[in-house]
Design a protein around this motif. Sequence first.
Motif, PDB file in Angstrom:
ATOM      1  N   ILE A  88     -13.178  34.197   4.423  1.00  0.00           N
ATOM      2  CA  ILE A  88     -12.580  33.272   5.379  1.00  0.00           C
ATOM      3  C   ILE A  88     -12.683  33.799   6.795  1.00  0.00           C
ATOM      4  O   ILE A  88     -12.814  34.994   7.040  1.00  0.00           O
ATOM      5  CB  ILE A  88     -11.088  32.975   5.092  1.00  0.00           C
ATOM      6  N   GLY A  89     -12.575  32.884   7.702  1.00  0.00           N
ATOM      7  CA  GLY A  89     -12.603  33.268   9.098  1.00  0.00           C
ATOM      8  C   GLY A  89     -12.987  32.066   9.909  1.00  0.00           C
ATOM      9  O   GLY A  89     -13.977  31.411   9.631  1.00  0.00           O
ATOM     10  N   LEU A  90     -12.167  31.701  10.858  1.00  0.00           N
ATOM     11  CA  LEU A  90     -12.463  30.565  11.718  1.00  0.00           C
ATOM     12  C   LEU A  90     -11.597  30.702  12.952  1.00  0.00           C
ATOM     13  O   LEU A  90     -10.420  31.033  12.859  1.00  0.00           O
ATOM     14  CB  LEU A  90     -12.138  29.257  10.991  1.00  0.00           C
ATOM     15  N   TYR A 367     -17.817  22.977  -1.754  1.00  0.00           N
ATOM     16  CA  TYR A 367     -18.848  21.955  -1.974  1.00  0.00           C
ATOM     17  C   TYR A 367     -19.387  21.379  -0.673  1.00  0.00           C
ATOM     18  O   TYR A 367     -20.487  20.854  -0.624  1.00  0.00           O
ATOM     19  CB  TYR A 367     -18.310  20.830  -2.859  1.00  0.00           C
ATOM     20  N   ASP A 368     -18.610  21.473   0.393  1.00  0.00           N
ATOM     21  CA  ASP A 368     -19.020  20.835   1.649  1.00  0.00           C
ATOM     22  C   ASP A 368     -19.753  21.797   2.578  1.00  0.00           C
ATOM     23  O   ASP A 368     -20.030  21.476   3.722  1.00  0.00           O
ATOM     24  CB  ASP A 368     -17.809  20.239   2.366  1.00  0.00           C
ATOM     25  N   GLU A 369     -20.072  22.993   2.053  1.00  0.00           N
ATOM     26  CA  GLU A 369     -20.714  23.999   2.901  1.00  0.00           C
ATOM     27  C   GLU A 369     -22.017  23.504   3.524  1.00  0.00           C
ATOM     28  O   GLU A 369     -22.416  23.906   4.612  1.00  0.00           O
ATOM     29  CB  GLU A 369     -20.988  25.245   2.067  1.00  0.00           C
ATOM     30  N   VAL A 370     -22.680  22.598   2.796  1.00  0.00           N
ATOM     31  CA  VAL A 370     -23.974  22.127   3.241  1.00  0.00           C
ATOM     32  C   VAL A 370     -23.824  21.019   4.297  1.00  0.00           C
ATOM     33  O   VAL A 370     -24.781  20.612   4.946  1.00  0.00           O
ATOM     34  CB  VAL A 370     -24.793  21.668   2.009  1.00  0.00           C
ATOM     35  N   LEU A 371     -22.590  20.544   4.461  1.00  0.00           N
ATOM     36  CA  LEU A 371     -22.335  19.512   5.472  1.00  0.00           C
ATOM     37  C   LEU A 371     -21.864  20.124   6.773  1.00  0.00           C
ATOM     38  O   LEU A 371     -22.193  19.672   7.862  1.00  0.00           O
ATOM     39  CB  LEU A 371     -21.251  18.547   4.981  1.00  0.00           C
ATOM     40  N   PRO A 374     -16.954  25.037   5.894  1.00  0.00           N
ATOM     41  CA  PRO A 374     -16.041  24.508   4.876  1.00  0.00           C
ATOM     42  C   PRO A 374     -14.658  24.103   5.402  1.00  0.00           C
ATOM     43  O   PRO A 374     -14.074  24.802   6.217  1.00  0.00           O
ATOM     44  CB  PRO A 374     -15.914  25.665   3.889  1.00  0.00           C
ATOM     45  N   THR A 375     -14.187  22.975   4.894  1.00  0.00           N
ATOM     46  CA  THR A 375     -12.831  22.552   5.209  1.00  0.00           C
ATOM     47  C   THR A 375     -11.872  23.274   4.275  1.00  0.00           C
ATOM     48  O   THR A 375     -12.266  23.795   3.226  1.00  0.00           O
ATOM     49  CB  THR A 375     -12.680  21.042   4.992  1.00  0.00           C
ATOM     50  N   GLU A 376     -10.582  23.242   4.615  1.00  0.00           N
ATOM     51  CA  GLU A 376      -9.607  23.972   3.816  1.00  0.00           C
ATOM     52  C   GLU A 376      -9.455  23.353   2.423  1.00  0.00           C
ATOM     53  O   GLU A 376      -9.294  24.063   1.436  1.00  0.00           O
ATOM     54  CB  GLU A 376      -8.274  24.027   4.562  1.00  0.00           C
ATOM     55  N   ASP A 377      -9.516  22.021   2.343  1.00  0.00           N
ATOM     56  CA  ASP A 377      -9.420  21.355   1.043  1.00  0.00           C
ATOM     57  C   ASP A 377     -10.534  21.805   0.111  1.00  0.00           C
ATOM     58  O   ASP A 377     -10.301  22.106  -1.058  1.00  0.00           O
ATOM     59  CB  ASP A 377      -9.533  19.828   1.229  1.00  0.00           C
ATOM     60  N   ALA A 378     -11.723  21.812   0.649  1.00  0.00           N
ATOM     61  CA  ALA A 378     -12.875  22.192  -0.160  1.00  0.00           C
ATOM     62  C   ALA A 378     -12.762  23.648  -0.589  1.00  0.00           C
ATOM     63  O   ALA A 378     -13.117  24.015  -1.713  1.00  0.00           O
ATOM     64  CB  ALA A 378     -14.165  21.957   0.614  1.00  0.00           C
ATOM     65  N   ALA A 379     -12.258  24.487   0.301  1.00  0.00           N
ATOM     66  CA  ALA A 379     -12.093  25.903  -0.031  1.00  0.00           C
ATOM     67  C   ALA A 379     -11.091  26.059  -1.172  1.00  0.00           C
ATOM     68  O   ALA A 379     -11.245  26.913  -2.049  1.00  0.00           O
ATOM     69  CB  ALA A 379     -11.628  26.683   1.196  1.00  0.00           C
TER      70      ALA A 379
END
Lengths: 560, 316, 142
Positions: A88-90, A367-371, A374-379
């Motif tokens: 993580i990290g943002l 799952y959204d890494e390719v978009l 990553p969002t927190e929900d997806a994480a």
Amino acid sequence: MSQRPIQLPLPGFDTARARWQDAYNQQMPGEKTRRNRSGIEIRPLYTPQDWRGERYLEQLGFPGEVPMTRGIYPSMHRGRTWSQRQLIGLGTPQDYNARLERILAAGGSALSLIPCNSVYRGYDADEVDAVLLGTCGAVVNTVEDMQACFEGVDIGSISTAMNDPLPFTLLALLLAVAKQRGVPWCKVTGTSNQSDYISHFVANHMFFRIALPGSRRILVDHIDFAARNLPGWNPLSVVGQHMQQAGATPAEAMGLTLSTAVQYAEDCIARGMEPDVFLPRFTFFFDISMSFFEEIAKMRAGRRIWCRLTRERFGARDPRAWRFKFHGQTSGVDLTRQQPLNNIARVTTQAMAGIFAGLQSLHTDSYDEVLSVPTEDAARIAVSTQNILREEAHLTDVIDPLGGSYYVERLTDDMEEAIIAVMQRIEEAGGMYHAAESGLVQSMIGTSALAFQEQVESGEQTIVGVNAYRVEENSDAHAPLARPRAEAMQAQLDALARYKRGRSMGEVRAALDRLARSVADEGDNVFEKVVDAAIAGATHGEIVAKLREEMGFGEPLVQV
Amino acid sequence: MSQALSRTERIAALMNGDPAALARAISDVERQRPAARSTLEAIQPHLGRARVIGVTGVPGAGKSTLISRYVTELRRAGRRVGVVAVDPSSPISGGAVLGDRIRMAEHATDPGVFVRSLASRGHAGGLSPTATHVVDLMDAAGWDRIIVETVGAGQGEVDIADAADVRIVVSAPGLGDDVQALKAGILEIADVLVVNKADLAGADQTAAQLASMLALRAEHARDVSICKTTATTGQGVAELAVIVETRLAAGDSRRGCAAQRARRMVATAAGNLLTRELRELEAPWLQEICERLQRGQSDLESAARAVLRSAKLVDE
Amino acid sequence: MISRRAEPVRVLVTKLGLDGHDRGSRVVAAFLRDAGMEVIYTSPWQDVTAVVQLALQEDVDVVGVSSLATDHLLVPKLTEALAQAGLGHIRVVVGGIVPDEDESMLKRSGVSHVFHPGSTREEIVAEVDALARAARRERDGD
């Protein structure tokens, strides 16, 4: 491959087998040879002719025992499961700290720190275009930033994976924080996750900062420093992931990684270090692709080769030196933008392969890494995937559950052979350092990347939603983007300016001078001086810049 | 530069050092556009100010990194530096990846450095006649040091001898038999032999090996300088720059003989043209010559002479 | 596949900003080469000024920027700088992981095309070739 079929004393076996083969051929006339990503032929059926366990002790043994094919600890996942280590990290250090708190509250036991790309590239926040800051990781430049990251966290009791390429400024800043808080360094535990500069040079230039010869020196200095001062720290993680993500086949990725580990071990030995001292601190980091059985066989074969290498080539006596400890990450390049929720199924499959392969630590991709980032929900779904596999599906009840499968054992043997062939090629090129320097490794990886892409283009390799099973998609359905707030980032830049004004420039300059002098003095330890500079108040960017000046800028050799 | 510029205005812009005009003139030459001919004619009287340094060497010797460092030295000395980097075209698709930019990153925003990558376009990895025109264009545009880099294999290194005032051949320790391969051609053209990666064990040995190879050559042996560098850190590159400048100041130039150079280029170009035409030509007399050769009624040399006697291949 | 051309298209394939994942750009560069184009390939981490100077000196028809993280956010600065340098004819394409809302922003800033993961070789080659021809026509005015 080269093994002859085993002659079986089973009466009637040959007749029965011939009968099945005829029936099979009738149903599958003119079938094309199938191969896995590493180019190994995959046959329709495996039988005791392929593997019978006659050399069980020699080839497999028991978990925690030589040659460790079945696992590196006696109890494996049944005793202690893998660490759930989500990267993580943002945004700002404060954003990172807030996210950390939620993870710790949810029972997380191991942390990771992903810094912003500007940090990866060796710059402070005020040296890059502000629009890029904190979009992919946390902006950490100073001791103050590191303090803020771990505010309220006991750094003496939790293990941290630092995504920290050499010269390991983040670890230096962490040690400076420990010093300020009175936490003894011997209590600081974790891993320098991005210490494998050769993998950066050949496959992931994001992390490559200092020219090869300088990198070579600093890594050994770092391992040496950790051996003397940081008993709980793993200074080296040898990374196969970058090479596989860049296009290497699983067998190539494993072979190149093991060759890299051999190179580092020899560099340490050349420095006069004892294998039994540094080898127990080597760890590995692999990609887990969609090629399910191939990945399992890759890790099992890697474990066996490493155990033999450490014992036979380096003469290690301490069983801890023989253990092939590895972290696995599900493969980002296998995820698709089309029908992104399908990626949850992909990550689940990859995670299962990693678990069956006996990993020590696991990161599941969102799952959204390719978009987008990553969002927190997806994480959260990514973490749940691990919990479901462990606690609902009970994948951890049996150690090495696929051991003894005719297919998996034969594939493990075949992969071992392919991996060793790669290692031999590197050995002939003068070892991994030279093979990377000359561009051999880059061209191997490039060739494989192109070959795989061609299989996708031709439809030989199906990718659901991309070259098969396509549907019309409503692209507006994608989750909104998470981007750091501009004001928060401006505040971070202001804080950096304030920090720079507030420190004793005399001390900083003196520490950076000592750092520069340590480069010229071969008997000195450069990393030790990096730590001193961090303690004296130098920033991440200043330390990297000084070393670039002294040791050369890290330009990778890029080949198409 | 606006499109409305006339041909004369473009040539004036080129000679004034406008980089866009230079870039476009190079493209015109590469694409054999009619405009190229008039430009090349117009600049003829203004050539000869630039000095040309050819660089070639063993693959893996760190040539590109060395050039990048060398450019830094030249910039420090206030020179405007042009770089012509030649990479091979794919014989199958005709396409190319021109990657030498990769190592020039540190000069990427310096307007005093002009880098142009050329695909060899069928010239076996060596210098095409185009490359010498590109050098002329850079010369006319006021670039005073021009580095011509070719890949270290094939015919190209020998061609450099025609185009450069000083020729640098780069080698490095640990490249095995490649140092031996230097004997087979490129050593002969070298004015300066560089042993790069001097920080590696074996650098002195490589230098000694090269020196002894040179000693075996009867003439010119004393003329060749040997120099050790570590391009990654820049060590030795300043010394290399001094060596090159000293040679240039001493009037070291085998490029000087423009007449000879023109002769060689014309011979090559005419040969290429003839080959292409003959391959495609449908003519009874040519068929007859080939048939005689096939039947064994003539040898290859006589057949070729017969072709030259009969051929009137170009109309104008 | 496009046949061998007398005047190969010149394309710059590059990465702006900080990210260094270059598998995509390497594969695309190889595709374009195999389609007969001359590809100028750079190391990652270019800045806008450098890309403009490079595009100018190499006289390319198309600039392709690969972005896996958020580096495409710099592309509007690139299109603007190209126009200012008198290189408005050069077509800019972006490939990689680009969120939808960023894609519309890029298109508005003058980006000709955005390729996403899963774009095929044919699509990429055909699009780049068409854009390059258009760029050359616009510049040469004939």
